[in-house]
Write a protein that holds these residues in place. Structure first.
Motif, PDB file in Angstrom:
ATOM      1  N   ARG A   1       0.806  -1.216   0.000  1.00 45.88           N
ATOM      2  CA  ARG A   1       0.000   0.000   0.000  1.00 45.88           C
ATOM      3  C   ARG A   1       0.844   1.274   0.000  1.00 45.88           C
TER       4      ARG A   1
ATOM      5  N   GLU B   1       2.580   4.263  -1.596  1.00 45.72           N
ATOM      6  CA  GLU B   1       2.287   4.971  -2.842  1.00 45.72           C
ATOM      7  C   GLU B   1       3.548   5.654  -3.362  1.00 45.72           C
TER       8      GLU B   1
ATOM      9  N   MET C   1       0.780   2.026  -6.942  1.00 51.36           N
ATOM     10  CA  MET C   1       1.071   1.072  -5.876  1.00 51.36           C
ATOM     11  C   MET C   1       1.441  -0.275  -6.483  1.00 51.36           C
TER      12      MET C   1
END
Length: 295
Positions: free
Chosen positions: A205, A207, A246
């Motif tokens: 997760r 970014e 991601m």
């Protein structure tokens, strides 16, 4: 070393103080990330900076240089996605950045002895950078099995290390121009590699940001015995997207139940590996015209 060759070296110790938003324990809404940003027990970052640089000046206005640098950061501050739409500023354990930078500025006087060729030049600046951060979680409650009490702590997660937030593995700047007495023009191209945008203890997760390619230009002319100068600035001519992504399919869990990169995968964006673009942004082209007069 010689009249046209320099060797420089330096060491410094600097500190980054957290700002108000990074230490504020109340949430402030951030429109860009559409979430609330908090700070908690954030400490200052201490940095050891070292570099060595060799400079060669072939002629006036020209330079060829190469620099090696190393930075060690104690408790760097990063913005971590903690839960839902909440983000927390937190200190990481430590980080280091090291790499090489090269700069070249060369005119065209080697073609002939004409004066205008001395004012026509090309410029190159490039950096390769290796960045590593030892990751800590945001502050969270855990049950201490020894004291049998709940404690507010940061947890060191294995296999979560990645580039420090905001650091690209490479940067490139290219330019060309003519700087005459009566008129001139400059064109610049800039690009850099991916970099961490928002951290997360779940590596899938995290970014990352893919920077846009930037092409800028400036034109100028001087009138009335060079007392009046007119400048036209052109920015972001390519109008490229800034993309965020991601690596949601690039990780698996090891025996400790933490994310580990799959064999053959990397944190670079690869559509064929199932990496997803979270959103895109365009800043638009910009133009400006300015005038100045010297009395």
């Amino acid at each position: 070393m010689t009249p046209d060759l320099n060797l420089r070296g330096s060491y410094s110790k600097t500190v980054i103080r957290p700002d108000f938003r990074e230490i504020g324990m109340f949430g402030m809404y951030d429109f860009e990330i559409d979430g609330y940003v908090y700070g908690e027990h954030v400490q200052s970052t201490l940095i050891d900076n070292m570099d060595v640089r060799v400079e060669w000046y072939p002629s006036p206005g020209e330079i060829v240089s190469i620099t090696g640098f190393y930075k060690k950061l104690d408790k760097p501050i990063e913005l971590i996605h903690s839960e839902a739409s909440n983000y927390t500023f937190a200190n990481m354990e430590n980080a280091k950045n090291y790499g090489l930078e090269m700069e070249i500025r060369k005119n065209f006087s080697f073609l002939s002895g004409k004066d205008w060729l001395k004012q026509l030049f090309v410029y190159v600046n490039g950096t390769v950078l290796k960045s590593e951060v030892n990751v800590l979680s945001h502050w969270q409650w855990i049950n201490n099995p020894v004291t049998q009490k709940a404690e507010r702590v940061q947890v060191r997660y294995p296999n979560q290390d990645r580039p420090l937030i905001g650091q690209s593995p490479w940067l490139l700047n290219l330019g060309a121009g003519y700087w005459g007495d009566d008129f001139g023009a400059t064109v610049n191209y800039n690009h850099r590699g991916y970099r961490t945008n928002l951290a997360n203890v779940n590596m899938a997760r995290v970014e990352y940001e893919l920077a846009p390619r930037l092409l800028d230009a400036q034109l100028y002319a001087r009138f009335f015995k060079r007392k009046l100068e007119v400048k036209l600035n052109l920015s972001n001519l390519l109008d490229d997207y800034t993309r965020f992504y991601m690596n949601i399919h690039d990780y698996t869990q090891d025996d400790t139940k933490f994310s580990v990169l799959k064999e053959g995968r990397s944190i670079r964006y690869r559509k064929e590996d199932g990496d997803i673009i979270t959103y895109k942004r365009k800043d638009g082209r910009r133009f400006s015209l300015s005038f100045s007069y010297s009395f």
